[in-house]
Design a protein around this motif. Structure first.
Motif, PDB file in Angstrom:
ATOM      1  N   ILE A  53      32.080  15.221  28.855  1.00 58.57           N
ATOM      2  CA  ILE A  53      33.530  14.967  28.732  1.00 58.57           C
ATOM      3  C   ILE A  53      34.275  16.307  28.710  1.00 58.57           C
ATOM      4  CG2 ILE A  53      35.335  14.019  27.235  1.00 58.57           C
ATOM      5  CD1 ILE A  53      33.293  11.947  26.257  1.00 58.57           C
ATOM      6  N   PHE A  54      33.726  17.251  27.924  1.00 58.25           N
ATOM      7  CA  PHE A  54      34.347  18.576  27.822  1.00 58.25           C
ATOM      8  C   PHE A  54      34.434  19.241  29.203  1.00 58.25           C
ATOM      9  CE2 PHE A  54      34.011  23.163  27.592  1.00 58.25           C
ATOM     10  CZ  PHE A  54      34.975  23.510  26.660  1.00 58.25           C
ATOM     11  N   VAL A  55      33.323  19.195  29.946  1.00 56.21           N
ATOM     12  CA  VAL A  55      33.276  19.904  31.229  1.00 56.21           C
ATOM     13  C   VAL A  55      34.276  19.308  32.223  1.00 56.21           C
ATOM     14  CG1 VAL A  55      31.787  20.463  33.216  1.00 56.21           C
ATOM     15  CG2 VAL A  55      30.967  20.857  30.911  1.00 56.21           C
ATOM     16  N   ARG A  56      34.488  18.012  32.153  1.00 53.12           N
ATOM     17  CA  ARG A  56      35.503  17.409  33.034  1.00 53.12           C
ATOM     18  C   ARG A  56      36.885  18.007  32.725  1.00 53.12           C
ATOM     19  NH1 ARG A  56      33.884  12.831  35.877  1.00 53.12           N
ATOM     20  NH2 ARG A  56      36.043  12.200  36.079  1.00 53.12           N
ATOM     21  N   GLU A  57      37.147  18.229  31.442  1.00 48.89           N
ATOM     22  CA  GLU A  57      38.424  18.838  31.052  1.00 48.89           C
ATOM     23  C   GLU A  57      38.444  20.319  31.436  1.00 48.89           C
ATOM     24  OE1 GLU A  57      40.748  16.666  29.466  1.00 48.89           O
ATOM     25  OE2 GLU A  57      41.977  18.343  30.176  1.00 48.89           O
ATOM     26  N   PHE A  58      37.275  20.927  31.379  1.00 45.06           N
ATOM     27  CA  PHE A  58      37.130  22.352  31.689  1.00 45.06           C
ATOM     28  C   PHE A  58      37.473  22.626  33.163  1.00 45.06           C
ATOM     29  CE2 PHE A  58      34.173  26.221  31.733  1.00 45.06           C
ATOM     30  CZ  PHE A  58      34.954  26.966  30.894  1.00 45.06           C
ATOM     31  N   VAL A  59      37.232  21.638  34.028  1.00 44.49           N
ATOM     32  CA  VAL A  59      37.571  21.791  35.451  1.00 44.49           C
ATOM     33  C   VAL A  59      39.069  22.094  35.582  1.00 44.49           C
ATOM     34  CG1 VAL A  59      37.700  20.607  37.698  1.00 44.49           C
ATOM     35  CG2 VAL A  59      35.723  20.237  36.202  1.00 44.49           C
ATOM     36  N   ALA A  60      39.875  21.270  34.897  1.00 46.80           N
ATOM     37  CA  ALA A  60      41.331  21.468  34.964  1.00 46.80           C
ATOM     38  C   ALA A  60      41.716  22.802  34.330  1.00 46.80           C
ATOM     39  CB  ALA A  60      42.041  20.306  34.268  1.00 46.80           C
ATOM     40  N   PHE A  61      40.998  23.168  33.273  1.00 48.52           N
ATOM     41  CA  PHE A  61      41.285  24.454  32.616  1.00 48.52           C
ATOM     42  C   PHE A  61      41.031  25.623  33.582  1.00 48.52           C
ATOM     43  CE2 PHE A  61      39.402  28.184  30.562  1.00 48.52           C
ATOM     44  CZ  PHE A  61      40.476  28.623  29.804  1.00 48.52           C
ATOM     45  N   ILE A  62      39.867  25.610  34.246  1.00 54.05           N
ATOM     46  CA  ILE A  62      39.556  26.737  35.162  1.00 54.05           C
ATOM     47  C   ILE A  62      40.565  26.756  36.308  1.00 54.05           C
ATOM     48  CG2 ILE A  62      37.812  27.925  36.563  1.00 54.05           C
ATOM     49  CD1 ILE A  62      35.641  26.486  35.148  1.00 54.05           C
ATOM     50  N   ALA A  63      40.956  25.561  36.741  1.00 53.14           N
ATOM     51  CA  ALA A  63      41.963  25.505  37.810  1.00 53.14           C
ATOM     52  C   ALA A  63      43.256  26.166  37.338  1.00 53.14           C
ATOM     53  CB  ALA A  63      42.198  24.056  38.226  1.00 53.14           C
ATOM     54  N   SER A  64      43.610  25.967  36.058  1.00 55.79           N
ATOM     55  CA  SER A  64      44.847  26.581  35.557  1.00 55.79           C
ATOM     56  C   SER A  64      44.688  28.099  35.445  1.00 55.79           C
ATOM     57  CB  SER A  64      45.292  25.945  34.237  1.00 55.79           C
ATOM     58  OG  SER A  64      44.453  26.355  33.185  1.00 55.79           O
ATOM     59  N   VAL A  65      43.473  28.568  35.121  1.00 56.43           N
ATOM     60  CA  VAL A  65      43.246  30.033  35.078  1.00 56.43           C
ATOM     61  C   VAL A  65      43.387  30.595  36.498  1.00 56.43           C
ATOM     62  CG1 VAL A  65      41.640  31.895  34.453  1.00 56.43           C
ATOM     63  CG2 VAL A  65      41.646  29.786  33.111  1.00 56.43           C
ATOM     64  N   LEU A  66      42.818  29.860  37.452  1.00 57.95           N
ATOM     65  CA  LEU A  66      42.874  30.313  38.850  1.00 57.95           C
ATOM     66  C   LEU A  66      44.330  30.392  39.343  1.00 57.95           C
ATOM     67  CD1 LEU A  66      41.182  31.045  41.394  1.00 57.95           C
ATOM     68  CD2 LEU A  66      41.237  28.621  41.987  1.00 57.95           C
ATOM     69  N   LEU A  67      45.080  29.375  38.985  1.00 59.86           N
ATOM     70  CA  LEU A  67      46.492  29.350  39.396  1.00 59.86           C
ATOM     71  C   LEU A  67      47.247  30.554  38.826  1.00 59.86           C
ATOM     72  CD1 LEU A  67      48.340  27.386  40.963  1.00 59.86           C
ATOM     73  CD2 LEU A  67      48.987  26.396  38.775  1.00 59.86           C
ATOM     74  N   LYS A  68      47.034  30.832  37.551  1.00 57.60           N
ATOM     75  CA  LYS A  68      47.719  31.979  36.927  1.00 57.60           C
ATOM     76  C   LYS A  68      47.249  33.276  37.590  1.00 57.60           C
ATOM     77  CE  LYS A  68      47.816  29.666  32.399  1.00 57.60           C
ATOM     78  NZ  LYS A  68      49.185  29.203  32.207  1.00 57.60           N
ATOM     79  N   CYS A  69      45.957  33.317  37.916  1.00 59.61           N
ATOM     80  CA  CYS A  69      45.378  34.509  38.547  1.00 59.61           C
ATOM     81  C   CYS A  69      46.042  34.760  39.899  1.00 59.61           C
ATOM     82  CB  CYS A  69      43.877  34.285  38.705  1.00 59.61           C
ATOM     83  SG  CYS A  69      43.064  35.532  39.678  1.00 59.61           S
ATOM     84  N   CYS A  70      46.191  33.693  40.692  1.00 59.67           N
ATOM     85  CA  CYS A  70      46.785  33.850  42.026  1.00 59.67           C
ATOM     86  C   CYS A  70      48.212  34.375  41.929  1.00 59.67           C
ATOM     87  CB  CYS A  70      46.788  32.514  42.771  1.00 59.67           C
ATOM     88  SG  CYS A  70      45.139  31.952  43.173  1.00 59.67           S
ATOM     89  N   LYS A  71      48.899  33.981  40.850  1.00 61.35           N
ATOM     90  CA  LYS A  71      50.304  34.394  40.720  1.00 61.35           C
ATOM     91  C   LYS A  71      50.449  35.799  40.157  1.00 61.35           C
ATOM     92  CE  LYS A  71      52.356  29.858  40.258  1.00 61.35           C
ATOM     93  NZ  LYS A  71      52.739  28.816  39.304  1.00 61.35           N
TER      94      LYS A  71
END
Ligand SMILES: Cc1ncc(CN)c(N)n1
Length: 224
Positions: A53-71
């Motif tokens: 369950i945690f890892v499914r939530e972690f997917v969205a978390f890493i995506a948010s890190v990636l988004l901030k990184c790109c910006k």
């Protein structure tokens, strides 16, 4: 600064300052019981299903890190974080396979309180106000706690049950250790340039992760 005028790495200083808390997260009785071969298998299965369950939530978390990184960040960071996004797909498949192996029905699992608390913390990173530096620091320490915890289970002298070695190698492998080190280098580089209030927020996120990880292991061992 050290004698050569080089800024000592901030993450190493935090590890030292919060050593007890770090040890509680990375040498928790649950993972130590895996290493010494006394692990309660019902606790292991609880950990497995809750972590899915945690890892499914972690997917969205890493995506948010990636988004901030790109910006906000250097393009070389993006490739490293993208590596994390790519491997999380493999991680989800791994959980499904393990669940089948251990007879755990993932579809019927609901998050326990400590897991929900951790997931809410991860969700807060989708807020655009949270900076890339704080987010990547959080990503690094979340991965490092698992790397150190499971790495210990395969270090010399372990009595880890053979059927759990695959789990330990998943996060304890030299490759994953290198990945965590590359995240740590990103974090130290970002922190060296960050204003004091951002460094403070990043340190708070670091200690919060350590607390949440301890809560996660406790939950796995005791169902609280
Ligand atoms: C609770 C927790 N923390 C860290 C990890 C490593 N990705 C994990 N799978 N679960």
């Amino acid at each position: 600064m050290d004698g050569d005028g080089v800024e000592a790495a901030t993450t190493a200083a935090w590890m030292e300052r919060h050593r007890q808390m770090y040890e509680r997260a990375t040498r928790h009785p649950f993972t130590v019981s895996i290493r010494d071969g006394t692990v309660d298998m019902s606790a292991f299965k609880r950990w497995l299903s809750q972590d899915y369950i945690f890892v499914r939530e972690f997917v969205a978390f890493i995506a948010s890190v990636l988004l901030k990184c790109c910006k906000q960040a250097e393009s070389s960071d993006m490739e490293i974080i993208l590596g994390g996004v790519a491997s999380i797909s493999d991680e989800l498949s791994w959980f499904k396979n393990e669940a089948t192996k251990w007879g755990v029905d993932l579809a019927s699992v609901s998050p326990l309180e400590s897991n929900s608390e951790y997931c809410r913390f991860l969700q807060s990173f989708t807020e655009p106000e949270i900076s890339y530096v704080v987010a990547v620091t959080t990503f690094w320490i979340i991965e490092t706690v698992y790397q150190d915890s499971f790495g210990f289970c395969i270090e010399e002298g372990n009595k880890t049950p053979p059927e759990l070695l695959g789990t330990c190698q998943r996060w304890g492998s030299p490759e994953f250790k290198q990945y965590c080190k590359s995240l740590q280098r990103i974090v130290d580089r970002c922190l060296a340039k960050a204003p004091a209030d951002v460094v403070k927020s990043a340190e708070e996120a670091f200690t919060r992760v350590l607390q949440l990880e301890v809560g996660f292991w406790e939950m796995s061992s005791s169902q609280s």
